[in-house]
Design a protein around this motif. Structure first.
Motif, PDB file in Angstrom:
ATOM      1  N   ILE A   4      16.397  -7.288  49.342  1.00  0.00           N
ATOM      2  CA  ILE A   4      15.470  -8.387  49.094  1.00  0.00           C
ATOM      3  C   ILE A   4      15.991  -9.638  49.775  1.00  0.00           C
ATOM      4  CG2 ILE A   4      14.431  -9.901  47.363  1.00  0.00           C
ATOM      5  CD1 ILE A   4      14.800  -7.649  45.338  1.00  0.00           C
TER       6      ILE A   4
ATOM      7  N   THR B 198      18.054   0.215  40.081  1.00  0.00           N
ATOM      8  CA  THR B 198      17.155  -0.864  39.629  1.00  0.00           C
ATOM      9  C   THR B 198      17.109  -0.933  38.112  1.00  0.00           C
ATOM     10  OG1 THR B 198      15.298   0.651  39.765  1.00  0.00           O
ATOM     11  CG2 THR B 198      15.717  -0.727  41.688  1.00  0.00           C
TER      12      THR B 198
ATOM     13  N   PHE C 163      10.929  -7.510  30.294  1.00  0.00           N
ATOM     14  CA  PHE C 163      12.221  -7.758  29.662  1.00  0.00           C
ATOM     15  C   PHE C 163      12.196  -9.125  28.972  1.00  0.00           C
ATOM     16  CE2 PHE C 163      14.573  -4.582  32.195  1.00  0.00           C
ATOM     17  CZ  PHE C 163      13.735  -4.440  33.277  1.00  0.00           C
TER      18      PHE C 163
ATOM     19  N   TYR D  23      15.288 -11.871  28.293  1.00  0.00           N
ATOM     20  CA  TYR D  23      16.687 -12.247  28.456  1.00  0.00           C
ATOM     21  C   TYR D  23      16.931 -13.498  27.625  1.00  0.00           C
ATOM     22  CZ  TYR D  23      17.896  -9.066  32.285  1.00  0.00           C
ATOM     23  OH  TYR D  23      18.184  -7.954  33.047  1.00  0.00           O
TER      24      TYR D  23
ATOM     25  N   LEU E 299      20.655  -9.510  28.545  1.00  0.00           N
ATOM     26  CA  LEU E 299      19.440  -8.805  28.173  1.00  0.00           C
ATOM     27  C   LEU E 299      19.308  -8.762  26.653  1.00  0.00           C
ATOM     28  CD1 LEU E 299      17.033  -7.008  29.118  1.00  0.00           C
ATOM     29  CD2 LEU E 299      18.555  -5.048  28.733  1.00  0.00           C
TER      30      LEU E 299
ATOM     31  N   ARG F 133      14.053  -4.649  26.328  1.00  0.00           N
ATOM     32  CA  ARG F 133      13.137  -4.244  27.385  1.00  0.00           C
ATOM     33  C   ARG F 133      12.056  -3.384  26.761  1.00  0.00           C
ATOM     34  NH1 ARG F 133      16.969  -0.551  31.191  1.00  0.00           N
ATOM     35  NH2 ARG F 133      15.052  -0.397  32.382  1.00  0.00           N
TER      36      ARG F 133
ATOM     37  N   TYR G  54      14.118 -16.117  28.263  1.00  0.00           N
ATOM     38  CA  TYR G  54      13.356 -15.872  29.483  1.00  0.00           C
ATOM     39  C   TYR G  54      12.651 -14.528  29.395  1.00  0.00           C
ATOM     40  CZ  TYR G  54      15.938 -19.565  31.951  1.00  0.00           C
ATOM     41  OH  TYR G  54      16.465 -20.753  32.354  1.00  0.00           O
TER      42      TYR G  54
ATOM     43  N   ASN H  23       9.941  -0.160  43.444  1.00  0.00           N
ATOM     44  CA  ASN H  23      10.761  -1.131  42.715  1.00  0.00           C
ATOM     45  C   ASN H  23      12.033  -1.457  43.468  1.00  0.00           C
ATOM     46  OD1 ASN H  23      11.825  -2.744  40.799  1.00  0.00           O
ATOM     47  ND2 ASN H  23      12.222  -1.134  39.326  1.00  0.00           N
ATOM     48  N   THR H  24      12.215  -2.713  43.732  1.00  0.00           N
ATOM     49  CA  THR H  24      13.434  -3.155  44.398  1.00  0.00           C
ATOM     50  C   THR H  24      14.420  -3.705  43.391  1.00  0.00           C
ATOM     51  OG1 THR H  24      12.463  -5.330  44.711  1.00  0.00           O
ATOM     52  CG2 THR H  24      12.177  -3.745  46.501  1.00  0.00           C
ATOM     53  N   GLY H  25      14.054  -3.695  42.131  1.00  0.00           N
ATOM     54  CA  GLY H  25      14.908  -4.264  41.110  1.00  0.00           C
ATOM     55  C   GLY H  25      14.703  -5.758  40.936  1.00  0.00           C
ATOM     56  N   LYS H  26      13.846  -6.319  41.765  1.00  0.00           N
ATOM     57  CA  LYS H  26      13.623  -7.770  41.708  1.00  0.00           C
ATOM     58  C   LYS H  26      13.031  -8.162  40.367  1.00  0.00           C
ATOM     59  CE  LYS H  26      10.235 -10.781  43.943  1.00  0.00           C
ATOM     60  NZ  LYS H  26       9.369 -10.873  45.132  1.00  0.00           N
ATOM     61  N   LEU H  27      13.649  -9.135  39.708  1.00  0.00           N
ATOM     62  CA  LEU H  27      13.136  -9.661  38.453  1.00  0.00           C
ATOM     63  C   LEU H  27      12.403 -10.958  38.726  1.00  0.00           C
ATOM     64  CD1 LEU H  27      16.062  -9.170  35.890  1.00  0.00           C
ATOM     65  CD2 LEU H  27      13.823  -8.082  35.822  1.00  0.00           C
TER      66      LEU H  27
ATOM     67  N   PHE I 143      11.037 -14.128  36.798  1.00  0.00           N
ATOM     68  CA  PHE I 143      11.240 -14.771  35.509  1.00  0.00           C
ATOM     69  C   PHE I 143      10.126 -15.764  35.197  1.00  0.00           C
ATOM     70  CE2 PHE I 143      15.399 -13.505  34.023  1.00  0.00           C
ATOM     71  CZ  PHE I 143      16.015 -13.014  35.160  1.00  0.00           C
TER      72      PHE I 143
END
Lengths: 111, 111
Positions: A56, A97, B34, B36, B46, B49, B86, B95-99, B101
């Motif tokens: 990313i 992920t 999620f 946080y 965390l 979820r 958050y 999914n790139t794992g990008k969160l 918020f």
């Protein structure tokens, strides 16, 4: 301690300087991230690396360059610092992920 | 566009009162949601979820796809719940794992 660590915790510097923030995780994770938290506490992703490969790259100025020497480290180098770069920078890591674990943050102040 | 909205910047309640921290999201695919929490001077961690469907520290959150919401609830607030919360979203497809918020909500529990 098993964790995500960042150095330094605080960084105060002059405009125009170049600085680096280091991040290390000993959780055995293969994915690492950098997030920026601005003065309004808004958190936004900057970069993500998986197995040392950039996954990313959000619209971040070229002055920001992440470097991942190995899976356990993701450093952030910032060139020609500007006032607007003042923020708290958080490193995070995850297994692929899955759940992300965050570092304590580095508070950068640009004068 | 992917977006997470937390409409309240600050929520102040008395100890023992019920708490609901609101979170709405916008995502075209199948999201993972999620919560946080960031206690004072501590790292982001965390809380829960949606796929776990568990209760942590008395907090629960249910994903409501019809209302695109993932509100965080606790029936009886404690002073130690005071923190920044958050809501975050991660896309499942590609999914790139990008969160992503939300803006965060500060919960203040008064004695």
């Amino acid at each position: 301690d098993t964790a995500v660590s960042q150095t330094p915790k605080y960084l105060v510097t002059q405009m125009g300087n170049d600085k680096s923030i280091k991040c290390e995780q000993n959780l055995g994770h293969d994915t690492m991230y950098w997030y920026k938290q601005d003065s309004k506490k808004f958190l936004k992703i900057m970069f993500s690396y998986n197995n040392k490969e950039l996954i990313i790259n959000e619209t971040v100025p070229n002055r920001f360059s992440p470097k991942s020497p190995d899976k356990a480290h993701l450093n952030l180098h910032i060139n020609s610092l500007e006032l607007g770069d003042s923020a708290v920078y958080f490193c995070a890591s995850s297994r692929d992920t899955d759940t992300q674990y965050f570092g304590p943050g580095t508070r950068l102040t640009v004068l | 566009a992917q977006r997470v909205t937390q409409p309240e910047k600050l929520l102040s309640v008395f100890k023992g009162a019920p708490v609901e921290l609101k979170c709405n999201y916008s995502y075209s695919g199948s999201p993972e949601l999620f919560w946080y929490v960031q206690y004072s001077r501590q790292r982001l961690q965390l809380l829960l979820r949606h796929i776990s469907r568990e209760s942590i520290k008395g907090f629960t959150a249910d994903l409501n796809k019809g209302e695109t919401s993932f509100h965080l609830k606790k029936p009886f607030a404690q002073e130690e719940d005071s923190a920044m919360y958050y809501c975050a979203l991660s896309g499942r497809s590609g999914n790139t794992g990008k969160l992503i918020f939300g803006q965060g909500t500060t919960l203040q529990v008064k004695p």
